[in-house]
Design an enzyme around this catalytic site. Structure first.
Site, mmCIF file in Angstrom:
data_model
loop_
_atom_site.group_PDB
_atom_site.id
_atom_site.type_symbol
_atom_site.label_atom_id
_atom_site.label_comp_id
_atom_site.label_asym_id
_atom_site.label_seq_id
_atom_site.Cartn_x
_atom_site.Cartn_y
_atom_site.Cartn_z
ATOM 1 C CB SER A 14 -0.987 0.008 1.175
ATOM 2 O OG SER A 14 -0.328 0.125 2.406
ATOM 3 C CG ASN A 102 12.557 1.763 7.236
ATOM 4 O OD1 ASN A 102 11.783 1.163 6.506
ATOM 5 N ND2 ASN A 102 12.638 1.514 8.533
ATOM 6 C CG HIS A 104 9.714 2.009 12.954
ATOM 7 N ND1 HIS A 104 9.948 0.673 12.795
ATOM 8 C CD2 HIS A 104 9.329 2.181 14.239
ATOM 9 C CE1 HIS A 104 9.720 0.048 13.951
ATOM 10 N NE2 HIS A 104 9.341 0.941 14.838
#
Length: 191
Positions: A14, A102, A104
């Site tokens: 997604s 990234n 998180h």
């Protein structure tokens, strides 16, 4: 010339879809590769539908060089981790210094590290009766969920929220912020 982004993902994709959609209209970058460590994962279906090149990561090669040589050969400029569960090996970090980001699903430095992903994060946050959670977008280094923080956004946790309800709130934050923050990072590097 547009910067080329490789999106590494392990699941449904997604976030990868939101990133692809965002960069379709971008002047500065495009998603040109999807890398996945799980054959049959939803993100590979997205890559196929969007006509983006894909690679299924082979464990031994990944451990050796993190596909750094392959990415360089493909002209990849940035690597984005969007729900990618493998630790990034040192050769890939070395090949893309401060060019791997990234996301998180918690407010780092809390609730990060090995084994802290997806539902495990939300369960821990709720078990500790936190009043807020959120997302952290950060540069990737050799440790899980450790690199310099680029951006954080928060959401409130209501009494009685389940881990699933918190996950929905986190997904909204991810989809709202991750693509735009990636674009800002690329702009800072390139201009």
């Amino acid at each position: 010339m547009k910067q080329k982004i490789a999106v590494f993902a392990s699941g449904a994709g997604s976030n990868a879809q939101k990133i692809i959609d965002h960069f379709k209209a971008s002047e500065i970058a495009e998603v040109s590769l999807i890398a996945c460590n799980k054959p049959g994962a939803g993100v590979l279906t997205i890559a196929e539908r969007e006509q983006i090149e894909q690679v299924v990561i082979e464990k031994e090669q990944y451990k050796q060089d993190g596909y750094a040589a392959f990415l360089k050969e493909k002209g990849i400029d940035f690597v984005v981790l969007a729900g990618f569960l493998l630790k990034i090996p040192q050769p890939l970090i070395d090949a893309y210094p401060r060019k791997i980001v990234n996301i998180h699903p918690a407010l780092l430095p809390n609730y990060g590290g090995k084994g802290m992903y997806g539902a495990f994060v939300h369960q821990a946050v709720i078990a500790n009766q936190e009043k807020q959670s959120g997302i952290t977008i950060h540069y990737v280094d050799e440790h899980y969920d450790h690199g310099d923080i680029i951006f954080q956004a928060t959401c409130d946790i209501e009494p009685g929220d389940s881990p699933e309800q918190l996950a929905q709130k986190i997904h909204l934050l991810e989809h709202a912020h991750f693509p735009a923050v990636i674009e800002q990072v690329i702009q800072q590097h390139c201009y």
